[in-house]
Scaffold this active site. Sequence first.
Site, PDB file in Angstrom:
ATOM      1  N   HIS A   1       0.555  36.146 -28.026  1.00  0.00           N
ATOM      2  CA  HIS A   1       0.916  37.296 -28.852  1.00  0.00           C
ATOM      3  C   HIS A   1       0.850  36.956 -30.338  1.00  0.00           C
ATOM      4  O   HIS A   1       1.035  35.807 -30.746  1.00  0.00           O
ATOM      5  CB  HIS A   1       2.332  37.783 -28.509  1.00  0.00           C
ATOM      6  CG  HIS A   1       2.409  38.525 -27.212  1.00  0.00           C
ATOM      7  ND1 HIS A   1       1.761  39.715 -26.993  1.00  0.00           N
ATOM      8  CD2 HIS A   1       3.066  38.238 -26.056  1.00  0.00           C
ATOM      9  CE1 HIS A   1       2.020  40.138 -25.771  1.00  0.00           C
ATOM     10  NE2 HIS A   1       2.800  39.258 -25.167  1.00  0.00           N
TER      11      HIS A   1
ATOM     12  N   CYS B   1      -3.699  39.745 -30.476  1.00  0.00           N
ATOM     13  CA  CYS B   1      -3.839  41.117 -30.980  1.00  0.00           C
ATOM     14  C   CYS B   1      -4.068  41.109 -32.485  1.00  0.00           C
ATOM     15  O   CYS B   1      -3.656  40.176 -33.184  1.00  0.00           O
ATOM     16  CB  CYS B   1      -2.587  41.930 -30.671  1.00  0.00           C
ATOM     17  SG  CYS B   1      -2.312  42.212 -28.921  1.00  0.00           S
TER      18      CYS B   1
END
Length: 253
Positions: A132, A223
């Site tokens: 992440h 991301c």
Amino acid sequence: MKKAIRTILLIVCICVFCYSAYNLINIYLNYKKIDDDYGELANTYTSVKDEKKEEQNYLQIDWATLKERNNDVKAWIQIPDTNVNYPVLQGETNDTYIHSDIDHQKLSAGSIFVDCRNEKPFEDFNTVIYGHNMKNGSMFNNIKSYTDQSFADEHPYVYIYLPDGTVSQYKVVVGHIISEESVLYNTYIENTSSYLQEMVKTSSIHVDFDQSQVQSLITLSTCTSAGSESGKRNVVHAILQRKGIDPTTEKME
């Protein structure tokens, strides 16, 4: 009447303030837990031999104890002078560790994990690793910086520590933003030449390397920043440069 309106507005403002404060506290506690949990992992299972401020040394990892805690641990990843310093797991699916920690407990940051399609992580031609992009700079937040040439030049290597006690050194050669549906996420590559040509085509950085000499690589994915175009990912590709490094006798470059 005006007094009543003012009272209502005051109550609304207080409620908004309390709700905002509650959310901020929750965000703080969440990030603190992430830092505490991964700090505990690093302190418990890793150490640095002859640590000196002026030089970077390899980590010493207690693999036996770490694997006892969770046998899904496949490696440890480190990018010197960044926050990337984590165990790498692999679950039955790519959802196994996306929001779970090493003990399968719920954690918003999840774990750093290898794509479940990699049958032989770090032996396959392309090993895909996910993490992440956390706002506090943890997990794979630093990966997005590899679209900047100067950052790439200053942080050229990724180190993968393996359970057999050796270390593999990978050189970052590509940093870009690509679609989450890109063929560059493939783990089974038949035509390596075509893959490498596709890989360098949209790179935001330039690093010289001989494509014909590439044995294998790792793909690090996270991301894009909040507000960026959906369906896009910050991705770094690093090619294997050295393997079988003995971290107990060699110094890090």
